[in-house]
Design an enzyme around this catalytic site. Structure first.
Site, short mmCIF file in Angstrom:
data_model
loop_
_atom_site.label_atom_id
_atom_site.label_comp_id
_atom_site.label_asym_id
_atom_site.label_seq_id
_atom_site.Cartn_x
_atom_site.Cartn_y
_atom_site.Cartn_z
N CYS A 75 0.89 -1.19 0.00
CA CYS A 75 0.00 0.00 0.00
C CYS A 75 0.92 1.22 0.00
O CYS A 75 1.09 1.86 1.03
CB CYS A 75 -0.87 0.03 1.25
SG CYS A 75 -1.97 -1.37 1.41
N PRO B 221 1.49 7.79 -1.43
CA PRO B 221 2.27 8.43 -2.49
C PRO B 221 3.78 8.15 -2.45
O PRO B 221 4.54 8.79 -3.16
CB PRO B 221 2.01 9.91 -2.26
CG PRO B 221 1.79 10.02 -0.78
CD PRO B 221 1.14 8.74 -0.35
N GLY B 222 4.21 7.23 -1.62
CA GLY B 222 5.60 6.79 -1.72
C GLY B 222 6.55 7.32 -0.67
O GLY B 222 7.77 7.16 -0.79
N CYS C 166 -1.85 4.95 10.53
CA CYS C 166 -1.81 6.27 11.15
C CYS C 166 -3.09 6.48 11.96
O CYS C 166 -3.76 7.49 11.85
CB CYS C 166 -1.60 7.39 10.12
SG CYS C 166 -2.84 7.44 8.84
C1 LIG Z 1 -1.63 4.89 4.48
S1 LIG Z 1 -1.69 5.04 2.78
C2 LIG Z 1 -0.06 4.59 2.31
C3 LIG Z 1 0.96 5.68 2.49
C4 LIG Z 1 2.31 5.30 1.91
N1 LIG Z 1 2.80 4.05 2.45
C5 LIG Z 1 3.34 6.36 2.14
O1 LIG Z 1 4.13 6.28 3.06
O2 LIG Z 1 3.36 7.34 1.37
C6 LIG Z 1 -2.60 3.66 2.30
C7 LIG Z 1 -2.63 3.42 0.82
O3 LIG Z 1 -3.32 2.19 0.59
C8 LIG Z 1 -3.97 2.29 -0.65
N2 LIG Z 1 -5.00 1.23 -0.68
C9 LIG Z 1 -6.26 1.25 -0.22
N3 LIG Z 1 -6.85 0.07 -0.40
C10 LIG Z 1 -5.94 -0.74 -0.99
C11 LIG Z 1 -5.95 -2.08 -1.44
N4 LIG Z 1 -7.03 -2.83 -1.32
N5 LIG Z 1 -4.83 -2.57 -2.01
C12 LIG Z 1 -3.73 -1.79 -2.16
N6 LIG Z 1 -3.67 -0.51 -1.76
C13 LIG Z 1 -4.75 0.01 -1.18
C14 LIG Z 1 -4.48 3.70 -0.69
O4 LIG Z 1 -4.66 4.11 -2.03
C15 LIG Z 1 -3.35 4.47 0.00
O5 LIG Z 1 -2.48 5.02 -0.94
#
Ligand SMILES: C[S@@+](CC[C@H](N)C(=O)[O-])C[C@H]1O[C@@H](n2cnc3c(N)ncnc32)[C@H](O)[C@@H]1O
EC number: 2.1.1.176
Length: 445
Positions: free
Chosen positions: A260, A263-264, A382
């Protein structure tokens, strides 16, 4: 365009177009006409109003015969902006706050000018008479109005934490979050960034926890406009998020999967810790967000990340037991980052938890299959809700006895803010001064 008009447009976009506060604000701040003072004022007005929305609406309801939901959205937000200044900004003379709202109403909601003028002037005259809910008799309602958190959220927190803890948490949620910089050690050093920023009159201090982390002093909010940002010498990331990369501890040459990743922030940090040597597969369900990872990686000079659209709830048989380490930075309720995105308070619904926890466990289970024997799996969120954190990890461990918890409270003690008795780490804004953040690391036997 003046600062109040900018803030009004941002508040309107958040309320009516359901925009995220940080995105709507950044869009408005890109307007080159604003001075640095304007930009700081727009930021203060937007976040201040949003943070105190329930209190502000409580005040409006005491002075307006018209119900809030019947008001024109521009008029309502002009009232809110005016009330925020009257109650929270001592340096703004109250009549300036009224006049500015009334003047703006002439361009945005002409027919409501008299109404806005009347309500705001009435509030100024009777400010001292406003009755708050009684703290002793109705603690929940008192917390709801005083700290502008919806009643269901206050009740939910009171079921989990003590009364004093909840009050300090709600208070901290309305404070301005610290701004941290991650130095891109692939291109520069912390000392160099400290002196480059000093030349621009931006003062930063080295973090006491992580060598690559700097804390920005004062309210500077425009780091992304700096050349050194555009050149990829730094990234903006909270210290709690940096801990994830440090604790997953990826090494040069390893294969890491981040399921997941958009934005990286954490993916690019891991690439940095791997000295840009090895492989990272960065996945996310939203393709447009994957573009942000590519953009960030390019700016930071990283070329070991491959992005891929993939639903983390589906099993990818080709990846079974291939990764040295896997990161699940799960989608969550975001209850730990209310300081950064106050709109979370008003958008979440009480029954969101059930849907989200099911998804979190599903993603964690699939991700666990990709870890090699002897490899590691990190689960982070978070949020501060135990159902999305400790309970998920416990449910996972119950079903997967080939995984065991790593005692990160001991192994990484020196980089953790605060003291931690448990192996799983929970950070709170009111205790640790960071985002509310959860980290657990599991080893595959
Ligand atoms: C907490 S954010 C990740 C932040 C990222 N790790 C960072 O440090 O920039 C969670 C991410 O999970 C993605 N997401 C939500 N449901 C998902 C799924 N079923 N499979 C993969 N990604 C998913 C969302 O689009 C989001 O970008």
């Amino acid at each position: 365009m003046n600062a109040r008009e900018g803030a009004l447009k941002v508040l309107y976009d958040i309320e009516v177009k359901k925009a995220y506060s940080n995105i709507a604000l950044n869009k408005e701040l890109k307007n080159k006409e604003y001075t640095a003072i304007d930009r700081n004022f727009i930021t203060e007005l937007t976040y201040g109003t949003l943070e105190n929305l329930i209190f502000i609406d409580y005040v409006i309801q005491q002075f307006s015969t018209m119900k809030l939901h019947k008001m024109n959205a521009w008029a309502l937000n002009l009232l809110r902006l005016g009330i925020y200044q009257i109650f929270f900004l001592d340096r703004v003379p109250v009549f300036a706050a009224v006049n500015e709202s009334v003047n703006l109403s002439k361009s945005y909601c002409k027919r409501a000018s008299g109404f806005i003028n009347g309500v705001l002037r009435n509030i100024i005259r009777n400010k001292e008479k406003i009755e708050m809910p009684d703290k002793e008799k109705n603690f929940e309602e008192y917390l709801t109005v005083k700290y502008s958190h919806p009643r269901w959220m206050v009740e939910m927190f009171l079921e989990i934490f003590s009364r004093d803890f909840v009050e300090s948490l709600l208070k901290a949620n309305n404070e301005t979050p610290k701004l941290h910089i991650r130095v891109n050690t692939l291109k520069t050093s912390a000392d160099e960034i400290v002196s480059l920023l000093k030349e621009k009159n931006i003062h930063v201090e080295k973090s006491e926890y992580l060598p690559e982390a700097l804390v920005v002093k004062g309210g500077f909010s425009d780091l992304e406009e700096l050349d050194i940002y555009k050149q990829g010498l730094l990234h903006i990331q909270d210290i709690s998020s940096m801990l994830v990369g440090k604790i997953l501890d990826p090494k040069e040459g390893q294969f890491i999967i981040d399921v997941c990743s958009a934005p990286g922030g954490k993916t690019t940090h891991m690439a940095q810790l791997m000295h840009n040597k090895g492989k990272i597969l960065a996945r996310d369900i939203h393709p447009h967000k994957l573009e942000l990872i590519k953009k960030n990686a390019k700016r930071l000079g990283i070329n070991i990340i491959r992005t891929e659209k993939y639903n983390g709830e589906d099993l990818d048989k080709d990846l079974i037991e291939t990764a040295d380490k896997v990161l699940v930075d799960a989608p969550c309720s975001g209850l730990g980052i209310i300081m950064r995105k106050p709109e979370i308070k008003y958008r979440k619904k009480p029954d969101d938890t059930e849907v989200i926890t099911k998804m979190q466990l599903e993603i964690l289970e699939k991700a666990s299959r990709y870890v090699k024997k002897g490899g590691e799996l990190l689960y982070s969120t978070c949020t501060i809700h135990p159902q999305e954190n400790q309970k998920i990890v416990q449910a996972f461990l119950k079903k997967h006895c080939n995984f065991k918890l790593v005692a990160i409270n001991k192994e990484y003690e020196s980089i953790l803010p605060g003291e931690h008795k448990e192996e799983m780490i929970q950070l709170y804004p009111n205790i640790h001064g960071t985002d509310g953040f959860f980290i657990a690391k599991l080893e595959k036997k």
